[in-house]
Design a protein around this motif. Structure first.
Motif, PDB file in Angstrom:
ATOM      1  N   THR A  71      23.888  45.941  35.693  1.00  0.00           N
ATOM      2  CA  THR A  71      23.688  47.254  36.298  1.00  0.00           C
ATOM      3  C   THR A  71      24.598  48.201  35.524  1.00  0.00           C
ATOM      4  OG1 THR A  71      23.796  48.517  38.363  1.00  0.00           O
ATOM      5  CG2 THR A  71      25.461  46.817  38.048  1.00  0.00           C
ATOM      6  N   LEU A  72      24.770  49.428  35.954  1.00  0.00           N
ATOM      7  CA  LEU A  72      25.706  50.316  35.269  1.00  0.00           C
ATOM      8  C   LEU A  72      27.102  49.703  35.307  1.00  0.00           C
ATOM      9  CD1 LEU A  72      24.788  53.952  36.391  1.00  0.00           C
ATOM     10  CD2 LEU A  72      24.627  52.997  34.094  1.00  0.00           C
ATOM     11  N   VAL A  73      27.704  49.531  34.135  1.00  0.00           N
ATOM     12  CA  VAL A  73      28.978  48.816  34.086  1.00  0.00           C
ATOM     13  C   VAL A  73      30.161  49.709  33.754  1.00  0.00           C
ATOM     14  CG1 VAL A  73      27.912  46.612  33.460  1.00  0.00           C
ATOM     15  CG2 VAL A  73      28.621  48.186  31.652  1.00  0.00           C
ATOM     16  N   TYR A  74      29.948  50.954  33.327  1.00  0.00           N
ATOM     17  CA  TYR A  74      31.055  51.746  32.796  1.00  0.00           C
ATOM     18  C   TYR A  74      31.666  52.702  33.826  1.00  0.00           C
ATOM     19  CZ  TYR A  74      27.045  54.815  31.669  1.00  0.00           C
ATOM     20  OH  TYR A  74      25.878  55.549  31.708  1.00  0.00           O
ATOM     21  N   GLY A  75      32.181  52.117  34.913  1.00  0.00           N
ATOM     22  CA  GLY A  75      33.005  52.875  35.823  1.00  0.00           C
ATOM     23  C   GLY A  75      32.260  53.766  36.796  1.00  0.00           C
ATOM     24  N   GLU A  76      30.962  53.534  37.016  1.00  0.00           N
ATOM     25  CA  GLU A  76      30.190  54.338  37.971  1.00  0.00           C
ATOM     26  C   GLU A  76      29.944  53.579  39.272  1.00  0.00           C
ATOM     27  OE1 GLU A  76      29.296  57.529  37.646  1.00  0.00           O
ATOM     28  OE2 GLU A  76      30.294  57.629  35.704  1.00  0.00           O
ATOM     29  N   PHE A  77      29.553  52.335  39.184  1.00  0.00           N
ATOM     30  CA  PHE A  77      29.332  51.509  40.369  1.00  0.00           C
ATOM     31  C   PHE A  77      30.579  50.661  40.629  1.00  0.00           C
ATOM     32  CE2 PHE A  77      24.436  51.180  39.683  1.00  0.00           C
ATOM     33  CZ  PHE A  77      24.316  52.541  39.953  1.00  0.00           C
ATOM     34  N   VAL A  78      30.814  50.341  41.886  1.00  0.00           N
ATOM     35  CA  VAL A  78      31.911  49.446  42.250  1.00  0.00           C
ATOM     36  C   VAL A  78      31.372  48.019  42.162  1.00  0.00           C
ATOM     37  CG1 VAL A  78      33.586  48.792  44.015  1.00  0.00           C
ATOM     38  CG2 VAL A  78      32.906  51.196  43.770  1.00  0.00           C
ATOM     39  N   GLY A  80      32.186  44.092  42.153  1.00  0.00           N
ATOM     40  CA  GLY A  80      33.221  43.172  42.614  1.00  0.00           C
ATOM     41  C   GLY A  80      33.917  42.403  41.509  1.00  0.00           C
ATOM     42  N   PRO A  81      33.170  41.772  40.572  1.00  0.00           N
ATOM     43  CA  PRO A  81      33.849  41.011  39.518  1.00  0.00           C
ATOM     44  C   PRO A  81      34.743  41.875  38.637  1.00  0.00           C
ATOM     45  CG  PRO A  81      31.557  40.332  39.695  1.00  0.00           C
ATOM     46  CD  PRO A  81      31.707  41.557  40.551  1.00  0.00           C
ATOM     47  N   GLN A  82      34.305  43.106  38.331  1.00  0.00           N
ATOM     48  CA  GLN A  82      35.142  44.006  37.537  1.00  0.00           C
ATOM     49  C   GLN A  82      36.429  44.353  38.277  1.00  0.00           C
ATOM     50  OE1 GLN A  82      33.321  47.638  36.275  1.00  0.00           O
ATOM     51  NE2 GLN A  82      32.123  46.684  34.651  1.00  0.00           N
ATOM     52  N   VAL A  83      36.281  44.740  39.538  1.00  0.00           N
ATOM     53  CA  VAL A  83      37.445  45.151  40.321  1.00  0.00           C
ATOM     54  C   VAL A  83      38.419  43.988  40.471  1.00  0.00           C
ATOM     55  CG1 VAL A  83      38.230  45.971  42.579  1.00  0.00           C
ATOM     56  CG2 VAL A  83      36.152  46.924  41.553  1.00  0.00           C
ATOM     57  N   GLU A  84      37.888  42.803  40.754  1.00  0.00           N
ATOM     58  CA  GLU A  84      38.751  41.637  40.935  1.00  0.00           C
ATOM     59  C   GLU A  84      39.504  41.303  39.653  1.00  0.00           C
ATOM     60  OE1 GLU A  84      38.554  37.029  42.637  1.00  0.00           O
ATOM     61  OE2 GLU A  84      36.688  38.162  42.340  1.00  0.00           O
ATOM     62  N   LEU A  85      38.798  41.341  38.516  1.00  0.00           N
ATOM     63  CA  LEU A  85      39.444  40.996  37.253  1.00  0.00           C
ATOM     64  C   LEU A  85      40.456  42.060  36.849  1.00  0.00           C
ATOM     65  CD1 LEU A  85      39.841  39.234  34.822  1.00  0.00           C
ATOM     66  CD2 LEU A  85      37.793  40.234  33.773  1.00  0.00           C
ATOM     67  N   ALA A  86      40.101  43.334  36.980  1.00  0.00           N
ATOM     68  CA  ALA A  86      41.037  44.400  36.609  1.00  0.00           C
ATOM     69  C   ALA A  86      42.295  44.329  37.467  1.00  0.00           C
ATOM     70  CB  ALA A  86      40.361  45.756  36.760  1.00  0.00           C
ATOM     71  N   HIS A 282      30.218  43.270  31.846  1.00  0.00           N
ATOM     72  CA  HIS A 282      29.068  42.683  32.540  1.00  0.00           C
ATOM     73  C   HIS A 282      29.568  41.832  33.711  1.00  0.00           C
ATOM     74  CE1 HIS A 282      25.493  40.252  33.282  1.00  0.00           C
ATOM     75  NE2 HIS A 282      24.804  41.102  32.538  1.00  0.00           N
ATOM     76  N   PRO A 283      28.948  41.927  34.888  1.00  0.00           N
ATOM     77  CA  PRO A 283      29.451  41.186  36.053  1.00  0.00           C
ATOM     78  C   PRO A 283      29.610  39.686  35.825  1.00  0.00           C
ATOM     79  CG  PRO A 283      27.818  42.792  36.738  1.00  0.00           C
ATOM     80  CD  PRO A 283      27.817  42.808  35.238  1.00  0.00           C
ATOM     81  N   VAL A 284      28.682  39.082  35.090  1.00  0.00           N
ATOM     82  CA  VAL A 284      28.790  37.641  34.851  1.00  0.00           C
ATOM     83  C   VAL A 284      29.978  37.339  33.944  1.00  0.00           C
ATOM     84  CG1 VAL A 284      27.631  35.585  33.961  1.00  0.00           C
ATOM     85  CG2 VAL A 284      26.317  37.294  35.231  1.00  0.00           C
ATOM     86  N   SER A 285      30.180  38.158  32.917  1.00  0.00           N
ATOM     87  CA  SER A 285      31.326  37.966  32.039  1.00  0.00           C
ATOM     88  C   SER A 285      32.638  38.179  32.787  1.00  0.00           C
ATOM     89  CB  SER A 285      31.241  38.928  30.848  1.00  0.00           C
ATOM     90  OG  SER A 285      30.136  38.623  30.026  1.00  0.00           O
ATOM     91  N   CYS A 286      32.681  39.200  33.649  1.00  0.00           N
ATOM     92  CA  CYS A 286      33.907  39.450  34.412  1.00  0.00           C
ATOM     93  C   CYS A 286      34.191  38.318  35.388  1.00  0.00           C
ATOM     94  CB  CYS A 286      33.806  40.784  35.148  1.00  0.00           C
ATOM     95  SG  CYS A 286      34.044  42.215  34.075  1.00  0.00           S
ATOM     96  N   ALA A 287      33.147  37.750  35.983  1.00  0.00           N
ATOM     97  CA  ALA A 287      33.350  36.603  36.868  1.00  0.00           C
ATOM     98  C   ALA A 287      33.967  35.443  36.089  1.00  0.00           C
ATOM     99  CB  ALA A 287      32.022  36.179  37.494  1.00  0.00           C
ATOM    100  N   ALA A 288      33.501  35.230  34.852  1.00  0.00           N
ATOM    101  CA  ALA A 288      34.090  34.192  34.003  1.00  0.00           C
ATOM    102  C   ALA A 288      35.548  34.526  33.701  1.00  0.00           C
ATOM    103  CB  ALA A 288      33.300  34.060  32.704  1.00  0.00           C
ATOM    104  N   GLY A 289      35.840  35.810  33.427  1.00  0.00           N
ATOM    105  CA  GLY A 289      37.207  36.234  33.142  1.00  0.00           C
ATOM    106  C   GLY A 289      38.141  35.986  34.316  1.00  0.00           C
ATOM    107  N   VAL A 290      37.651  36.237  35.526  1.00  0.00           N
ATOM    108  CA  VAL A 290      38.452  35.950  36.721  1.00  0.00           C
ATOM    109  C   VAL A 290      38.777  34.461  36.781  1.00  0.00           C
ATOM    110  CG1 VAL A 290      38.449  35.885  39.241  1.00  0.00           C
ATOM    111  CG2 VAL A 290      37.601  37.917  38.049  1.00  0.00           C
TER     112      VAL A 290
END
Length: 398
Positions: A71-78, A80-86, A282-290
């Motif tokens: 989905t939109l990944v560059y700071g527009e949508f919240v 979960g995987p991005q927020v958790e990893l950041a 990407h949410p899947v990549s961020c989930a892996a990063g977490v």
């Protein structure tokens, strides 16, 4: 048929690819279509920090893929995987590094950081180190010297100056015209060269004096490779911008540039959307990063054991043909006589089931960067294979 189609339809970047037909991966091993197991001593150039198909990473990827993907990944949508990893990442960083811009790769992280430095300082000059590698896109490639790998693509970005790693007189090149100094915390492609602590601290002071940003590239050095989560922690410096990738995603495409929020906010106006990405974070990549970061934090022995494993490599890699072994944790350059010898040993290792490689700016050294999960028994076996390949002037053994 698959090999023929590979050679016909998949773009190769060298005239003699290894062409291993990979069917699977498990821990420190890759498995080909004939069932041959290869101990991967380079971990996909430092990417598979936890090894291949680590259960925590696989589970995180599968779970997120079944929830939602792009989905939109560059700071527009919240997301979960991005927020958790950041949030988790910033909790492990100094206070001055509290805002994360996710990217696809280390190259994209470099590009974003360069744009950020221009925007923050209003300057256009960059200083990088000779024999450094920060990526292959045109901005990142502009930072390279010598020009062997870039000359065919000139002209690149103007306003790039260089200094020698660990050269104190060279610091005078950092001036009020410099937007940023970008350095690898440990130089990778020159064959694992560590900074002198007093030198990198002097770089930090000179950047402060001139108003230049200090960008530290830990695309290869980060995520525990040198024995601490981030290599800069060993030198008493904090960068203005930190670059991450490779091991950060544990096998998924993921990078980041990290800075304080006040700097990062300059990308939101004049113009709006100053830096955007389709797949970065990407949410899947961020989930892996977490999963990668949580595993490193929940299993502290993975980092605590790095010095012991590093020492074991040093004890075992003794041979008349080995001129020197440089290391920064589980990251080593084994120096031999010349590139012909390097190629011969790489081929001999491969025939024995061991994957090694060389460096862009050091054709006399073998690259070692195994998964952090490698055991002492696996290190002993790998070193035995390497020594046997050195002994065998004819190539393969049993």
């Amino acid at each position: 048929m698959q090999r023929a189609n590979f050679l016909k339809h998949v773009a190769q970047t060298s005239p003699a690819p290894m062409a291993l037909e990979i069917a699977g991966g498990e821990g420190v091993y890759l498995i080909d279509t004939a069932g041959q197991r290869y101990l991967d001593l380079i971990a996909g150039i430092g990417v598979s920090a936890l090894g291949h198909n680590h259960p925590a990473v696989v589970q995180a990827v599968q779970q997120q893929a079944g929830t939602y993907m792009h989905t939109l990944v560059y700071g527009e949508f919240v997301l979960g995987p991005q927020v958790e990893l950041a949030t988790l990442l910033c909790s492990q960083l100094p206070d001055g590094l509290d805002n994360v811009y996710f990217t696809n790769s280390g190259t994209e992280a470099t590009e974003g950081a360069m744009k950020l430095a221009k925007r923050v300082t209003g300057r256009t000059e960059f200083i990088s180190a000779t024999r450094a590698y920060h990526g292959s896109t045109q901005g990142a490639a502009s930072l390279m010297w010598p020009k062997d790998f870039t000359r065919a693509f000139h002209p690149l970005l103007p306003g790039i100056r260089h200094l020698d790693f660990n050269c104190t007189p060279c610091l005078d090149r950092i001036t009020e015209q410099t937007a940023a100094v970008i350095l690898e915390t440990v130089q990778a492609e020159w064959g694992i060269r560590k900074p002198r602590p007093e030198w990198i601290r002097a770089v930090r002071r000179r950047c402060d004096e001139t108003g230049a940003l200090l960008i530290l590239d830990e695309i290869q050095a980060g995520m525990g490779r040198t024995g601490t989560l981030f290599a800069f922690a060993q030198y008493g410096v904090v960068p203005d911008v930190l670059l991450l990738a490779k091991g950060f995603g544990g096998g998924m495409p993921l990078g980041a540039f990290v800075a304080r929020r006040a700097l990062m906010e300059t990308l939101t106006n004049n113009p709006v959307l100053g830096h955007i990405t389709t797949f970065g974070g990407h949410p899947v990549s961020c989930a892996a990063g977490v999963a990668v970061l949580q595993t490193l934090l929940e299993q502290p022995e993975l980092l605590a054991d790095v010095p012991k494993k590093e020492a074991l490599f040093h004890r075992l890699l003794v041979h008349p043909k080995i001129l020197h072994v440089r290391s920064a944790g589980l990251w080593m350059a084994v120096e031999l006589s010349d590139f012909d010898e390097i190629r011969r040993v790489i081929a001999g290792c491969l025939e024995r089931g061991l994957i090694t490689d060389w460096f862009l700016f050091n054709e006399r050294s073998l690259r070692i960067a195994p998964p952090l999960t490698i055991t002492e028994e696996e290190i002993t076996w790998a070193c035995g294979v390497l020594l046997a390949a050195l002994d065998d002037d004819g190539g393969a053994g049993e």
